[in-house]
Design a protein around this motif. Structure first.
Motif, PDB file in Angstrom:
ATOM      1  N   VAL A  48     -89.428 -77.646 -33.611  1.00  0.00           N
ATOM      2  CA  VAL A  48     -88.645 -78.532 -34.294  1.00  0.00           C
ATOM      3  C   VAL A  48     -89.621 -79.431 -35.178  1.00  0.00           C
ATOM      4  CG1 VAL A  48     -87.227 -80.768 -34.115  1.00  0.00           C
ATOM      5  CG2 VAL A  48     -87.001 -78.709 -32.379  1.00  0.00           C
ATOM      6  N   SER A  49     -89.275 -79.588 -36.483  1.00  0.00           N
ATOM      7  CA  SER A  49     -89.801 -80.352 -37.535  1.00  0.00           C
ATOM      8  C   SER A  49     -88.915 -81.273 -38.407  1.00  0.00           C
ATOM      9  CB  SER A  49     -90.761 -79.707 -38.509  1.00  0.00           C
ATOM     10  OG  SER A  49     -89.929 -78.820 -39.072  1.00  0.00           O
ATOM     11  N   LYS A  50     -89.410 -82.128 -39.036  1.00  0.00           N
ATOM     12  CA  LYS A  50     -88.423 -83.044 -39.645  1.00  0.00           C
ATOM     13  C   LYS A  50     -87.315 -82.330 -40.533  1.00  0.00           C
ATOM     14  CE  LYS A  50     -88.275 -87.028 -42.906  1.00  0.00           C
ATOM     15  NZ  LYS A  50     -89.158 -88.041 -43.723  1.00  0.00           N
ATOM     16  N   ASP A  51     -87.659 -81.379 -41.131  1.00  0.00           N
ATOM     17  CA  ASP A  51     -86.530 -80.871 -41.980  1.00  0.00           C
ATOM     18  C   ASP A  51     -86.214 -79.348 -41.545  1.00  0.00           C
ATOM     19  OD1 ASP A  51     -86.843 -83.024 -44.033  1.00  0.00           O
ATOM     20  OD2 ASP A  51     -88.829 -82.024 -44.639  1.00  0.00           O
ATOM     21  N   SER A  52     -86.840 -78.551 -40.604  1.00  0.00           N
ATOM     22  CA  SER A  52     -86.224 -77.344 -40.149  1.00  0.00           C
ATOM     23  C   SER A  52     -86.419 -77.304 -38.702  1.00  0.00           C
ATOM     24  CB  SER A  52     -87.380 -76.361 -40.871  1.00  0.00           C
ATOM     25  OG  SER A  52     -88.772 -76.526 -40.661  1.00  0.00           O
ATOM     26  N   LEU A  53     -85.829 -75.961 -38.239  1.00  0.00           N
ATOM     27  CA  LEU A  53     -85.796 -75.673 -37.134  1.00  0.00           C
ATOM     28  C   LEU A  53     -86.413 -74.164 -37.154  1.00  0.00           C
ATOM     29  CD1 LEU A  53     -82.428 -76.959 -35.770  1.00  0.00           C
ATOM     30  CD2 LEU A  53     -84.487 -78.037 -35.314  1.00  0.00           C
ATOM     31  N   ASP A  54     -87.434 -73.893 -36.583  1.00  0.00           N
ATOM     32  CA  ASP A  54     -88.096 -72.391 -36.477  1.00  0.00           C
ATOM     33  C   ASP A  54     -87.591 -71.722 -35.010  1.00  0.00           C
ATOM     34  OD1 ASP A  54     -89.935 -71.558 -38.903  1.00  0.00           O
ATOM     35  OD2 ASP A  54     -89.865 -73.632 -38.524  1.00  0.00           O
ATOM     36  N   ALA A  55     -86.719 -70.771 -35.073  1.00  0.00           N
ATOM     37  CA  ALA A  55     -86.322 -70.450 -33.782  1.00  0.00           C
ATOM     38  C   ALA A  55     -86.854 -68.944 -33.417  1.00  0.00           C
ATOM     39  CB  ALA A  55     -84.671 -70.297 -33.728  1.00  0.00           C
ATOM     40  N   PRO A 114     -75.128 -78.829 -39.761  1.00  0.00           N
ATOM     41  CA  PRO A 114     -74.989 -77.483 -40.369  1.00  0.00           C
ATOM     42  C   PRO A 114     -75.713 -76.503 -39.745  1.00  0.00           C
ATOM     43  CG  PRO A 114     -74.635 -78.987 -41.873  1.00  0.00           C
ATOM     44  CD  PRO A 114     -75.275 -79.848 -40.685  1.00  0.00           C
ATOM     45  N   GLY A 115     -77.161 -76.879 -39.934  1.00  0.00           N
ATOM     46  CA  GLY A 115     -78.353 -75.724 -39.530  1.00  0.00           C
ATOM     47  C   GLY A 115     -78.190 -75.555 -38.034  1.00  0.00           C
ATOM     48  N   ILE A 116     -77.966 -76.383 -37.067  1.00  0.00           N
ATOM     49  CA  ILE A 116     -77.933 -76.216 -35.768  1.00  0.00           C
ATOM     50  C   ILE A 116     -76.435 -75.228 -35.217  1.00  0.00           C
ATOM     51  CG2 ILE A 116     -77.536 -77.237 -33.376  1.00  0.00           C
ATOM     52  CD1 ILE A 116     -78.851 -79.787 -34.575  1.00  0.00           C
ATOM     53  N   LYS A 117     -75.513 -75.475 -36.176  1.00  0.00           N
ATOM     54  CA  LYS A 117     -74.398 -74.662 -35.935  1.00  0.00           C
ATOM     55  C   LYS A 117     -74.689 -73.043 -36.173  1.00  0.00           C
ATOM     56  CE  LYS A 117     -70.837 -78.115 -36.466  1.00  0.00           C
ATOM     57  NZ  LYS A 117     -69.687 -78.405 -37.308  1.00  0.00           N
ATOM     58  N   ARG A 155    -105.482 -68.682 -31.450  1.00  0.00           N
ATOM     59  CA  ARG A 155    -106.105 -68.999 -32.680  1.00  0.00           C
ATOM     60  C   ARG A 155    -105.141 -68.610 -33.904  1.00  0.00           C
ATOM     61  NH1 ARG A 155    -109.510 -65.962 -29.741  1.00  0.00           N
ATOM     62  NH2 ARG A 155    -111.664 -66.490 -29.612  1.00  0.00           N
ATOM     63  N   GLY A 156    -105.013 -69.808 -34.607  1.00  0.00           N
ATOM     64  CA  GLY A 156    -103.957 -69.790 -35.908  1.00  0.00           C
ATOM     65  C   GLY A 156    -102.903 -70.846 -35.304  1.00  0.00           C
ATOM     66  N   LYS A 157    -102.343 -71.422 -36.363  1.00  0.00           N
ATOM     67  CA  LYS A 157    -100.929 -72.032 -35.856  1.00  0.00           C
ATOM     68  C   LYS A 157    -100.175 -72.274 -37.014  1.00  0.00           C
ATOM     69  CE  LYS A 157     -99.551 -76.791 -34.021  1.00  0.00           C
ATOM     70  NZ  LYS A 157     -98.346 -76.637 -35.133  1.00  0.00           N
ATOM     71  N   ASN A 158     -98.882 -71.860 -36.862  1.00  0.00           N
ATOM     72  CA  ASN A 158     -97.804 -72.465 -37.830  1.00  0.00           C
ATOM     73  C   ASN A 158     -96.458 -72.440 -37.130  1.00  0.00           C
ATOM     74  OD1 ASN A 158     -96.744 -69.597 -37.806  1.00  0.00           O
ATOM     75  ND2 ASN A 158     -98.276 -68.912 -39.154  1.00  0.00           N
ATOM     76  N   ASP A 159     -95.496 -72.746 -37.735  1.00  0.00           N
ATOM     77  CA  ASP A 159     -94.289 -73.026 -37.122  1.00  0.00           C
ATOM     78  C   ASP A 159     -93.711 -71.724 -36.464  1.00  0.00           C
ATOM     79  OD1 ASP A 159     -94.199 -75.354 -37.931  1.00  0.00           O
ATOM     80  OD2 ASP A 159     -93.088 -75.402 -39.560  1.00  0.00           O
ATOM     81  N   LYS A 160     -93.863 -70.484 -37.101  1.00  0.00           N
ATOM     82  CA  LYS A 160     -93.178 -69.352 -36.542  1.00  0.00           C
ATOM     83  C   LYS A 160     -93.863 -68.873 -35.286  1.00  0.00           C
ATOM     84  CE  LYS A 160     -92.611 -64.375 -37.446  1.00  0.00           C
ATOM     85  NZ  LYS A 160     -92.757 -63.371 -38.219  1.00  0.00           N
TER      86      LYS A 160
END
Length: 343
Positions: A12-19, A35-38, A94-99
């Motif tokens: 969870v971030s301010k603007d997006s949800l990476d699932a 709308p995005g959660i739906k 090692r390494g970090k991003n939302d995905k």
């Protein structure tokens, strides 16, 4: 509880949800909003049975509230987990991003799906009280900064030559006082709206040393005493439970773990200090231990634990705290008077 067959990790971030769907090994990003959660729910539903899926995500404050409330309203299983718990469970990464984060959260939840307890959101009153307490704490900290600054001004500056500085700081302090009083008034109103919370508050504050702020913190962080089985677990959560430190032949005295709710720990420390000053029982206990050569800080921690155990006891019993020391004094007094009369 429903048997969990699959997990979905959500970063969870301010603007997006990476699932990330653990079974399908699929990742998708959605907008953080209703709308995005739906769309997220629909995406998971299309992949299989939705009732046996556990959604797992970090507790990120305001950003995770819409997702948690929507899942709760739909009756879906979800778990909000502290980010540090997930991070430490993964080892070296090692390494970090939302995905990557969503994948790791899904993996964490799947490996622990048999033991994880789904999150149960507190009632609306508890949620409001918790938010108001958080805001009050922020205002108190900001007021303390102005009080500290004006104290330095008085020590090194002449008031007549720096009238604007003194007046501005005093006005800010008065403004903070006014807003803090307004928040406290709202807290009282929220408490009175719920009979259970109001009754619990009376029981909690019957324990000497527990006042308005600490009493409401007890109610807010225990969800009105429904999320901790016993006082020892709450003591651990508050950072006042000592743990063993032993490895082979090397041993050291029990120590408190730094991972804790620091705000609760501070409030309990204040309560312990107040009890030693104004509660004859705690004052006598503190003096007795210090005369025995016991450590002052360990004694304070014992008093903090005594306060917590008594709070949980009165709530479980459903009756206010009884001052046993005062009762013993009265009994001793009447007994002596009776013996004098008989003699």
């Amino acid at each position: 509880m429903k048997k969990i067959m699959n997990t979905v990790g959500v970063d969870v971030s301010k603007d997006s949800l990476d699932a990330y769907n653990y079974h399908l090994k699929e990742h998708k990003q959605f907008h953080n909003g209703i709308p995005g959660i739906k769309k997220l729910i629909k995406w998971v539903r299309n992949s299989g049975e939705l009732n046996n899926v556990l959604f797992c995500f970090e507790h990120t404050g305001l950003y995770s509230i819409p997702l948690a409330e929507y899942l709760n309203a739909q009756g879906l299983l979800f778990a909000m987990v502290p980010g540090l718990e997930i991070k430490r469970s993964l080892g070296m990464v090692r390494g970090k991003n939302d995905k990557i984060d969503s994948i790791q959260i899904a993996k964490y939840a799947y490996l622990r799906k048999e033991e994880m307890e789904p999150t149960v959101l507190p009632s609306g009153s508890i949620t409001k009280i918790k938010r108001l307490l958080s805001f009050r704490d922020r205002l108190v900290r900001q007021r303390a900064q102005y009080k500290g600054t004006i104290k330095e001004f008085k020590a090194f500056l002449k008031a007549g030559e720096n009238e604007v500085l003194f007046k501005t700081h005093n006005d800010m302090i008065k403004a903070f006082d006014k807003q803090i009083n307004k928040i406290e008034s709202e807290l009282m109103d929220q408490m009175k709206c719920d009979p259970k919370i109001s009754e619990t508050y009376k029981l909690v504050t019957s324990v000497k040393g527990v006042g308005f702020v600490l009493g409401l913190h007890f109610i807010a962080y225990t969800k009105c005493f429904t999320c901790f089985d016993n006082w020892r677990k709450f003591a651990c959560y508050s950072g006042i439970a000592p743990f063993d430190h032993q490895s082979g032949k090397s041993t050291s005295p029990k120590k408190i773990n730094p991972m804790a709710n620091k705000r609760l720990k501070g409030l309990l420390s204040n309560a312990a200090t107040t009890s030693v000053r104004f509660n004859p029982e705690m004052k006598a206990y503190n003096e007795r231990r210090l005369k025995m050569g016991k450590n002052k800080l360990s004694t304070q921690n014992i008093i903090r634990n005594k306060i917590v155990s008594r709070v949980f006891a009165v709530v479980k019993r459903g009756t206010p705290y009884v001052d046993t020391m005062q009762y013993a004094k009265q009994k001793y007094y009447y007994s002596n008077n009776l013996n004098l009369e008989l003699s």
